[in-house]
Design a protein around this motif. Structure first.
Motif, PDB file in Angstrom:
ATOM      1  N   ALA A 131       7.093   1.891   5.706  1.00 43.56           N
ATOM      2  CA  ALA A 131       6.762   0.472   5.799  1.00 43.56           C
ATOM      3  C   ALA A 131       6.415   0.183   7.242  1.00 43.56           C
ATOM      4  N   VAL A 132       5.441  -0.711   7.435  1.00 48.61           N
ATOM      5  CA  VAL A 132       4.951  -1.009   8.773  1.00 48.61           C
ATOM      6  C   VAL A 132       4.798  -2.515   8.934  1.00 48.61           C
ATOM      7  N   LEU A 133       5.122  -3.018  10.125  1.00 53.61           N
ATOM      8  CA  LEU A 133       4.917  -4.429  10.400  1.00 53.61           C
ATOM      9  C   LEU A 133       3.429  -4.734  10.540  1.00 53.61           C
ATOM     10  N   VAL A 134       3.037  -5.906  10.086  1.00 50.43           N
ATOM     11  CA  VAL A 134       1.676  -6.388  10.324  1.00 50.43           C
ATOM     12  C   VAL A 134       1.767  -7.642  11.187  1.00 50.43           C
ATOM     13  N   ASP A 135       0.760  -7.807  12.046  1.00 48.76           N
ATOM     14  CA  ASP A 135       0.778  -8.937  12.973  1.00 48.76           C
ATOM     15  C   ASP A 135       0.256 -10.200  12.305  1.00 48.76           C
ATOM     16  N   GLY A 136       0.108 -11.263  13.099  1.00 50.04           N
ATOM     17  CA  GLY A 136      -0.313 -12.546  12.548  1.00 50.04           C
ATOM     18  C   GLY A 136      -1.703 -12.543  11.959  1.00 50.04           C
ATOM     19  N   ASP A 137      -2.506 -11.542  12.306  1.00 53.43           N
ATOM     20  CA  ASP A 137      -3.853 -11.414  11.751  1.00 53.43           C
ATOM     21  C   ASP A 137      -3.914 -10.400  10.618  1.00 53.43           C
ATOM     22  N   GLY A 138      -2.757  -9.896  10.197  1.00 50.64           N
ATOM     23  CA  GLY A 138      -2.714  -8.952   9.088  1.00 50.64           C
ATOM     24  C   GLY A 138      -3.010  -7.520   9.462  1.00 50.64           C
ATOM     25  N   ARG A 139      -2.981  -7.188  10.745  1.00 48.11           N
ATOM     26  CA  ARG A 139      -3.264  -5.827  11.184  1.00 48.11           C
ATOM     27  C   ARG A 139      -1.980  -5.016  11.275  1.00 48.11           C
ATOM     28  N   GLU A 140      -2.032  -3.785  10.769  1.00 47.94           N
ATOM     29  CA  GLU A 140      -0.868  -2.911  10.830  1.00 47.94           C
ATOM     30  C   GLU A 140      -0.545  -2.547  12.271  1.00 47.94           C
ATOM     31  N   GLN A 141       0.726  -2.583  12.586  1.00 46.90           N
ATOM     32  CA  GLN A 141       1.213  -2.176  13.899  1.00 46.90           C
ATOM     33  C   GLN A 141       1.878  -0.809  13.727  1.00 46.90           C
ATOM     34  N   TRP A 142       1.090   0.233  13.968  1.00 42.56           N
ATOM     35  CA  TRP A 142       1.519   1.580  13.591  1.00 42.56           C
ATOM     36  C   TRP A 142       2.706   2.078  14.402  1.00 42.56           C
ATOM     37  N   LEU A 143       2.979   1.457  15.539  1.00 39.40           N
ATOM     38  CA  LEU A 143       4.160   1.833  16.319  1.00 39.40           C
ATOM     39  C   LEU A 143       5.279   0.811  16.159  1.00 39.40           C
ATOM     40  N   ALA A 144       5.350   0.247  14.962  1.00 42.22           N
ATOM     41  CA  ALA A 144       6.468  -0.621  14.576  1.00 42.22           C
ATOM     42  C   ALA A 144       6.686  -0.407  13.082  1.00 42.22           C
ATOM     43  N   GLY A 145       7.150   0.784  12.738  1.00 43.07           N
ATOM     44  CA  GLY A 145       7.310   1.124  11.331  1.00 43.07           C
ATOM     45  C   GLY A 145       8.456   2.088  11.096  1.00 43.07           C
ATOM     46  N   CYS A 146       8.815   2.242   9.828  1.00 39.02           N
ATOM     47  CA  CYS A 146       9.851   3.184   9.399  1.00 39.02           C
ATOM     48  C   CYS A 146       9.267   4.049   8.294  1.00 39.02           C
ATOM     49  N   TRP A 147       9.589   5.344   8.339  1.00 35.93           N
ATOM     50  CA  TRP A 147       8.932   6.328   7.482  1.00 35.93           C
ATOM     51  C   TRP A 147       9.920   7.342   6.952  1.00 35.93           C
ATOM     52  N   ARG A 148       9.578   7.917   5.800  1.00 30.73           N
ATOM     53  CA  ARG A 148      10.305   9.096   5.335  1.00 30.73           C
ATOM     54  C   ARG A 148       9.946  10.254   6.269  1.00 30.73           C
ATOM     55  N   THR A 149      10.954  10.893   6.818  1.00 29.36           N
ATOM     56  CA  THR A 149      10.711  11.948   7.798  1.00 29.36           C
ATOM     57  C   THR A 149       9.881  13.071   7.198  1.00 29.36           C
ATOM     58  N   GLY A 150      10.176  13.439   5.961  1.00 27.72           N
ATOM     59  CA  GLY A 150       9.429  14.505   5.314  1.00 27.72           C
ATOM     60  C   GLY A 150       7.967  14.158   5.124  1.00 27.72           C
ATOM     61  N   ALA A 151       7.683  12.893   4.828  1.00 25.51           N
ATOM     62  CA  ALA A 151       6.292  12.468   4.663  1.00 25.51           C
ATOM     63  C   ALA A 151       5.530  12.564   5.982  1.00 25.51           C
ATOM     64  N   LEU A 152       6.181  12.216   7.086  1.00 23.64           N
ATOM     65  CA  LEU A 152       5.536  12.343   8.383  1.00 23.64           C
ATOM     66  C   LEU A 152       5.258  13.800   8.716  1.00 23.64           C
ATOM     67  N   ARG A 153       6.226  14.660   8.450  1.00 24.99           N
ATOM     68  CA  ARG A 153       6.024  16.081   8.745  1.00 24.99           C
ATOM     69  C   ARG A 153       4.856  16.647   7.943  1.00 24.99           C
ATOM     70  N   ALA A 154       4.809  16.306   6.667  1.00 23.11           N
ATOM     71  CA  ALA A 154       3.728  16.808   5.825  1.00 23.11           C
ATOM     72  C   ALA A 154       2.374  16.277   6.297  1.00 23.11           C
ATOM     73  N   ALA A 155       2.325  15.006   6.677  1.00 18.85           N
ATOM     74  CA  ALA A 155       1.069  14.421   7.135  1.00 18.85           C
ATOM     75  C   ALA A 155       0.601  15.088   8.426  1.00 18.85           C
ATOM     76  N   LEU A 156       1.518  15.336   9.344  1.00 16.40           N
ATOM     77  CA  LEU A 156       1.147  15.968  10.607  1.00 16.40           C
ATOM     78  C   LEU A 156       0.674  17.395  10.401  1.00 16.40           C
ATOM     79  N   ASP A 157       1.271  18.101   9.453  1.00 19.93           N
ATOM     80  CA  ASP A 157       0.895  19.495   9.215  1.00 19.93           C
ATOM     81  C   ASP A 157      -0.577  19.641   8.855  1.00 19.93           C
TER      82      ASP A 157
END
Length: 207
Positions: A131-157
């Motif tokens: 899940a990620v925060l979106v700002d007042g204009d509806g834009r995702e703030q990619w450095l304000a989020g929480c993630w499943r660690t395994g999903a991040l690892r798989a995506a980076l791979d």
């Protein structure tokens, strides 16, 4: 006599989370200064972010060592330093051990523990990878989020790009808008002007 079994720590709990804070950028728009060390409300920006992640089992800071953070904080550097958020995440992620991870910028003076709780709750409720925060204009703030660690690892791979949006967007996170905040939790201080406005917001009355 054997003692009572130790309670699992937050990182070992099924819903525990760690935090990776990206604090080693070159801060070009900030004039190249020490942006994480700049103060809002009498505290360095990075200490506000560390406070928001106070319930994390492990705090990993990708950036130079600094004082004023929790004793258990771990500091690592991407190679080369200042290479960007994706290399920084690649460096910090292997140190995470909890099933969830908060991925945060170091310049979010109004982020609080309740905001991370909300992100985690929304992702779990939806069965989403994050899940990620979106700002007042509806834009995702990619450095304000929480993630499943395994999903991040798989995506980076499988990712060869340099954009956080390109890495995280395809995961399909829940987009969380928090309306009505006098001091928006997604507000970052990328420029000296943004820092000055944050100081003004911090001085305003509000919850």
């Amino acid at each position: 006599m054997a003692g009572a079994p130790e309670a699992p720590d937050a990182a070992e709990a099924a819903d525990g989370f760690d935090a990776v804070v990206l604090a080693g950028g070159r801060a070009r728009r900030f004039g190249g200064g020490d942006k994480p060390g700049a103060e809002v409300g009498g505290r360095p920006l990075i200490t506000w972010v560390a406070g928001a992640a106070a319930r994390a089992g492990r705090l990993v800071v990708v950036g130079p060592p600094r004082t004023g953070l929790p004793d258990g904080a771990t500091f690592v550097r991407e190679d080369p330093p200042g290479a960007g958020p994706v290399p920084a995440l690649r460096t910090g992620l292997p140190l995470a051990r909890a099933p969830w991870l908060a991925l945060l910028a170091a310049d979010l003076p109004f982020l609080r523990p309740a905001h991370l709780d909300r992100l985690l709750d929304e992702a779990r409720r939806a069965g989403a990878p994050g899940a990620v925060l979106v700002d007042g204009d509806g834009r995702e703030q990619w450095l304000a989020g929480c993630w499943r660690t395994g999903a991040l690892r798989a995506a980076l791979d499988g990712y060869g790009g340099a954009s956080l949006r390109g890495l995280l967007g395809p995961l399909g996170p829940v987009r969380v808008a928090l309306a009505g905040d006098v001091r928006p939790p997604w507000y970052d201080c990328d420029t000296p002007e943004a820092l000055a406005r944050a100081e003004d917001l911090a001085a305003r009355p509000g919850p």
